[in-house]
Design an enzyme around this catalytic site. Sequence first.
Site, PDB file in Angstrom:
ATOM      1  N   ALA A  65       0.975  -1.200   0.229  1.00 49.92           N
ATOM      2  CA  ALA A  65      -0.013  -0.123  -0.029  1.00 49.92           C
ATOM      3  C   ALA A  65       0.956   1.148   0.201  1.00 49.92           C
ATOM      4  CB  ALA A  65      -1.028  -0.140   1.202  1.00 49.92           C
ATOM      5  N   GLY A 108       0.436  -5.202   0.762  1.00 50.74           N
ATOM      6  CA  GLY A 108      -0.750  -5.499  -0.213  1.00 50.74           C
ATOM      7  C   GLY A 108      -0.188  -6.160  -1.587  1.00 50.74           C
ATOM      8  N   GLU A 111      -0.265  -9.718  -0.752  1.00 50.73           N
ATOM      9  CA  GLU A 111      -1.677 -10.001  -0.462  1.00 50.73           C
ATOM     10  C   GLU A 111      -2.508 -10.323  -1.920  1.00 50.73           C
ATOM     11  OE1 GLU A 111      -1.900  -6.944   2.329  1.00 50.73           O
ATOM     12  OE2 GLU A 111      -3.037  -8.219   3.651  1.00 50.73           O
ATOM     13  N   GLU A 131       4.348  -5.151   6.981  1.00 45.94           N
ATOM     14  CA  GLU A 131       3.651  -4.103   7.755  1.00 45.94           C
ATOM     15  C   GLU A 131       3.974  -3.861   9.267  1.00 45.94           C
ATOM     16  OE1 GLU A 131       2.379  -6.334   5.772  1.00 45.94           O
ATOM     17  OE2 GLU A 131       0.599  -5.609   4.602  1.00 45.94           O
TER      18      GLU A 131
HETATM   19  N1  COA Z   1       4.297   3.348  -0.585  1.00 45.38           N
HETATM   20  C1  COA Z   1       4.806   4.338  -1.220  1.00 45.38           C
HETATM   21  N2  COA Z   1       5.909   4.613  -1.286  1.00 45.38           N
HETATM   22  C2  COA Z   1       6.990   3.464  -1.775  1.00 45.38           C
HETATM   23  C3  COA Z   1       6.708   2.216  -1.196  1.00 45.38           C
HETATM   24  C4  COA Z   1       5.352   2.207  -0.847  1.00 45.38           C
HETATM   25  N3  COA Z   1       4.940   0.947  -0.136  1.00 45.38           N
HETATM   26  N4  COA Z   1       7.542   1.482  -1.391  1.00 45.38           N
HETATM   27  C5  COA Z   1       8.400   1.780  -2.201  1.00 45.38           C
HETATM   28  N5  COA Z   1       8.086   3.334  -2.256  1.00 45.38           N
HETATM   29  C6  COA Z   1       8.959   4.410  -2.841  1.00 45.38           C
HETATM   30  C7  COA Z   1      10.265   4.796  -2.083  1.00 45.38           C
HETATM   31  O1  COA Z   1       9.857   5.775  -0.837  1.00 45.38           O
HETATM   32  C8  COA Z   1      10.881   5.422  -3.059  1.00 45.38           C
HETATM   33  O2  COA Z   1      10.518   6.744  -3.501  1.00 45.38           O
HETATM   34  P1  COA Z   1      11.698   7.912  -3.707  1.00 45.38           P
HETATM   35  O3  COA Z   1      12.429   7.419  -4.571  1.00 45.38           O
HETATM   36  O4  COA Z   1      10.732   9.030  -3.925  1.00 45.38           O
HETATM   37  O5  COA Z   1      12.463   8.055  -2.405  1.00 45.38           O
HETATM   38  C9  COA Z   1      11.034   4.491  -4.202  1.00 45.38           C
HETATM   39  O6  COA Z   1       9.646   3.897  -4.100  1.00 45.38           O
HETATM   40  C10 COA Z   1      11.874   3.371  -4.287  1.00 45.38           C
HETATM   41  O7  COA Z   1      11.946   2.683  -3.028  1.00 45.38           O
HETATM   42  P2  COA Z   1      13.460   2.624  -2.251  1.00 45.38           P
HETATM   43  O8  COA Z   1      13.035   2.339  -1.007  1.00 45.38           O
HETATM   44  O9  COA Z   1      14.387   3.621  -2.625  1.00 45.38           O
HETATM   45  O10 COA Z   1      13.915   1.096  -3.037  1.00 45.38           O
HETATM   46  P3  COA Z   1      14.575   0.193  -2.491  1.00 45.38           P
HETATM   47  O11 COA Z   1      15.298  -0.763  -3.759  1.00 45.38           O
HETATM   48  O12 COA Z   1      16.006   0.740  -1.522  1.00 45.38           O
HETATM   49  O13 COA Z   1      13.740  -0.522  -1.323  1.00 45.38           O
HETATM   50  C11 COA Z   1      12.002  -1.753  -0.664  1.00 45.38           C
HETATM   51  C12 COA Z   1      12.733  -1.478  -1.810  1.00 45.38           C
HETATM   52  C13 COA Z   1      10.551  -2.379  -1.371  1.00 45.38           C
HETATM   53  C14 COA Z   1      12.809  -2.513   0.189  1.00 45.38           C
HETATM   54  C15 COA Z   1      11.508  -0.300   0.384  1.00 45.38           C
HETATM   55  O14 COA Z   1      10.890   0.368  -0.775  1.00 45.38           O
HETATM   56  C16 COA Z   1      10.351  -0.790   1.099  1.00 45.38           C
HETATM   57  O15 COA Z   1      10.514  -1.230   2.100  1.00 45.38           O
HETATM   58  N6  COA Z   1       9.328  -0.337   0.823  1.00 45.38           N
HETATM   59  C17 COA Z   1       7.920  -0.507   1.801  1.00 45.38           C
HETATM   60  C18 COA Z   1       7.606  -1.800   1.748  1.00 45.38           C
HETATM   61  C19 COA Z   1       6.389  -1.839   2.879  1.00 45.38           C
HETATM   62  O16 COA Z   1       6.492  -1.713   4.116  1.00 45.38           O
HETATM   63  N7  COA Z   1       5.284  -2.109   2.260  1.00 45.38           N
HETATM   64  C20 COA Z   1       4.014  -2.520   2.934  1.00 45.38           C
HETATM   65  C21 COA Z   1       3.171  -1.171   3.147  1.00 45.38           C
HETATM   66  S1  COA Z   1       1.689  -1.347   4.077  1.00 45.38           S
END
Ligand code: COA
Length: 257
Positions: A65, A108, A111, A131
């Site tokens: 999400a 999500g 999911e 999460e």
């Molecule tokens: N919501 C909003 N933005 C997100 C996102 C999410 N769930 N997941 C990634 N992004 C965005 C990041 O903020 C970043 O934006 P920016 O370039 O403006 O800073 C961009 O996507 C790239 O992500 P980044 O974190 O730089 O990539 P990474 O390869 O270093 O890490 C993940 C990848 C997936 C490990 C990391 O993005 C992450 O942990 N995301 C959240 C996952 C999460 O908690 N999901 C559950 C949500 S309820």
Amino acid sequence: MEYEHVLVDRDGPVGVVTLNRPRVLNALSPALIVELSDALARFDADPEVRAVVLTGGPRVFAAGADIGDMSERSPVDQLQRDQTGRWGVITRFSKPLIAAVNGYALGGGCELAMMCDLIVAGDSARFGQPEIDLGIIPGAGGTQRWPRTVGKYVAMEVNLGGAPIAARRAHQLGLVNRVVPAEVTIDVAKALALRLAAKPPVAVRLAKEAVNRALETPLSEGLAAERQSFYFLFATEDQKEGMRAFLEKRRAQFRGR
Ligand code: COA
């Protein structure tokens, strides 16, 4: 409806929906979910489409999400938007729905993949429920579908620990049907969809319903419902065609009637 956050394509009887917010790793914003639901509802209503592939493209499936959108919301905001309730179109989708997953399928995104009927994973795929590290729990089935798929202990590990599991382990656990090189994930999923698209559509629909019902009802009820669908299929032209074709040693032509 013009889409901004998903791409829609059709290749013969196979529909393809691609999540398309690459700059945020396909984070599932409310607008994306509305578009995805609309695209799937159209494919469900289109008799020419017999199976659908859902993918995030070559690099990432979906990183969950949209955290930016959610961070300051109240419970009432969340209730009124009913974001997770919108997934109903996906869980009610009547045709085979195949997830083609490369890279992260988190929160999500994971999911969503688990709402599909089959999962083809690229060797880059990572499935997880992070999460917990945001101070919440999954809200679209993560705590329910993991244990039904892989059992209690891995489900606890994933939902309490938050670390993702890699494609090969997901395959060993029965979460994914096939692991393939990431470059061919979408093609493999499309080929699988094409094979299912050649099957008799009414029987496919009832088989899907019956398997899904197995996860929700006691065995006796599931068996009774299965029997009803089994009898019902003898009213279809495709049953006559399928059995005659077998006896006449020719290939059946199924029409979905
Ligand atoms: N919501 C909003 N933005 C997100 C996102 C999410 N769930 N997941 C990634 N992004 C965005 C990041 O903020 C970043 O934006 P920016 O370039 O403006 O800073 C961009 O996507 C790239 O992500 P980044 O974190 O730089 O990539 P990474 O390869 O270093 O890490 C993940 C990848 C997936 C490990 C990391 O993005 C992450 O942990 N995301 C959240 C996952 C999460 O908690 N999901 C559950 C949500 S309820």
